[in-house]
Design an enzyme around this catalytic site. Structure first.
Site, PDB file in Angstrom:
ATOM      1  N   HIS A 165       0.841  -1.210   0.000  1.00  0.00           N
ATOM      2  CA  HIS A 165       0.000   0.000   0.000  1.00  0.00           C
ATOM      3  C   HIS A 165       0.875   1.258   0.000  1.00  0.00           C
ATOM      4  O   HIS A 165       0.616   2.204  -0.733  1.00  0.00           O
ATOM      5  CB  HIS A 165      -0.859   0.067   1.273  1.00  0.00           C
ATOM      6  CG  HIS A 165      -1.951  -0.948   1.371  1.00  0.00           C
ATOM      7  ND1 HIS A 165      -2.126  -1.728   2.488  1.00  0.00           N
ATOM      8  CD2 HIS A 165      -2.956  -1.299   0.528  1.00  0.00           C
ATOM      9  CE1 HIS A 165      -3.186  -2.514   2.334  1.00  0.00           C
ATOM     10  NE2 HIS A 165      -3.703  -2.285   1.147  1.00  0.00           N
ATOM     11  N   LYS A 219     -17.058  -5.678   7.514  1.00  0.00           N
ATOM     12  CA  LYS A 219     -15.774  -6.359   7.719  1.00  0.00           C
ATOM     13  C   LYS A 219     -15.374  -6.189   9.169  1.00  0.00           C
ATOM     14  O   LYS A 219     -15.258  -5.060   9.655  1.00  0.00           O
ATOM     15  CB  LYS A 219     -14.701  -5.728   6.824  1.00  0.00           C
ATOM     16  CG  LYS A 219     -14.659  -6.300   5.423  1.00  0.00           C
ATOM     17  CD  LYS A 219     -13.346  -5.859   4.771  1.00  0.00           C
ATOM     18  CE  LYS A 219     -13.270  -6.274   3.318  1.00  0.00           C
ATOM     19  NZ  LYS A 219     -12.081  -5.737   2.649  1.00  0.00           N
ATOM     20  N   ARG A 238      -2.347  -5.931  -8.220  1.00  0.00           N
ATOM     21  CA  ARG A 238      -1.267  -6.884  -7.954  1.00  0.00           C
ATOM     22  C   ARG A 238      -1.176  -7.944  -9.029  1.00  0.00           C
ATOM     23  O   ARG A 238      -0.114  -8.303  -9.485  1.00  0.00           O
ATOM     24  CB  ARG A 238      -1.502  -7.586  -6.609  1.00  0.00           C
ATOM     25  CG  ARG A 238      -1.142  -6.744  -5.436  1.00  0.00           C
ATOM     26  CD  ARG A 238      -1.777  -7.253  -4.192  1.00  0.00           C
ATOM     27  NE  ARG A 238      -3.217  -7.022  -4.231  1.00  0.00           N
ATOM     28  CZ  ARG A 238      -4.016  -7.128  -3.195  1.00  0.00           C
ATOM     29  NH1 ARG A 238      -3.532  -7.491  -2.035  1.00  0.00           N
ATOM     30  NH2 ARG A 238      -5.296  -6.881  -3.312  1.00  0.00           N
ATOM     31  N   SER A 256      -3.218  -7.236   3.358  1.00  0.00           N
ATOM     32  CA  SER A 256      -3.430  -7.113   4.809  1.00  0.00           C
ATOM     33  C   SER A 256      -3.746  -8.477   5.401  1.00  0.00           C
ATOM     34  O   SER A 256      -3.273  -8.811   6.492  1.00  0.00           O
ATOM     35  CB  SER A 256      -4.580  -6.145   5.096  1.00  0.00           C
ATOM     36  OG  SER A 256      -4.328  -4.899   4.498  1.00  0.00           O
TER      37      SER A 256
END
Ligand code: ADP
Length: 160
Positions: A17, A41, A90, A128
């Protein structure tokens, strides 16, 4: 003044990030990190804690500001005067989701562009969730997140 928003959950922020953020900060006058306050979440850190950790990790970046937000990303962009959304890519696996997010955001507000920056190969495995999982099993996360974040993650997973 070109303002961009780099939005995400950042639970917690990783070096991947941070790399995208630094590169975005060199392209725009101002970058606002928008920490999504997503109730669905169940995060390891609260939105306030995530904002504090990102502030700590980015104090040398003068044109970066960190805020948390609720609701639609395009509304947040309007509120802060941003004309661009930064997203990191990614791998192909990110692409499908990101294309859908782009299409939805463009439909809602075509004045806000989405700008994609490719992850450096050395960060392309980093997320993460990977960091949290490795920390949970006692693995070394020191080269995956900024030092202040590594410390907080270790404290938090040890408490659980
Ligand atoms: P979200 O929950 O919205 O996916 P994340 O915090 O996981 O939020 O990610 C925010 C943004 O950063 C997304 O665009 C994501 O693709 C990107 N990102 C996450 N990890 C990396 C990485 N290692 N390299 C480059 N971009 C990344």
């Amino acid at each position: 003044m070109k303002i961009a928003v780099y939005a995400g959950s950042f639970d917690p922020i990783t070096n991947g990030h941070l790399d995208i953020l630094k590169r975005a900060a060199s392209l725009f006058d101002h970058v606002i990190v928008g920490v999504l306050n997503n109730n669905e979440k169940n995060g390891l850190f609260s939105p306030e804690e995530r904002v504090d950790m990102i502030n700590d990790a980015t104090h040398d970046l003068e044109n970066v500001r960190v805020m948390h937000f609720n609701g639609l990303l395009v509304d947040f962009c309007d509120k802060v005067g941003a004309k661009a959304i930064i997203r990191g890519l990614r791998a192909i696996s990110d692409y499908e989701y990101e294309v859908r997010m782009f299409a939805a955001n463009y439909h809602l507000n075509s004045k806000v562009e989405t700008v994609f920056l490719m992850s450096q190969p050395k960060y392309s495995f980093l997320s993460s969730s990977v960091v949290k999982e490795i920390a949970y099993y006692g693995g070394n996360i020191n080269d995956m997140v900024p030092p202040n974040v590594a410390e907080e993650v270790k404290k938090r997973v040890n408490k659980r």
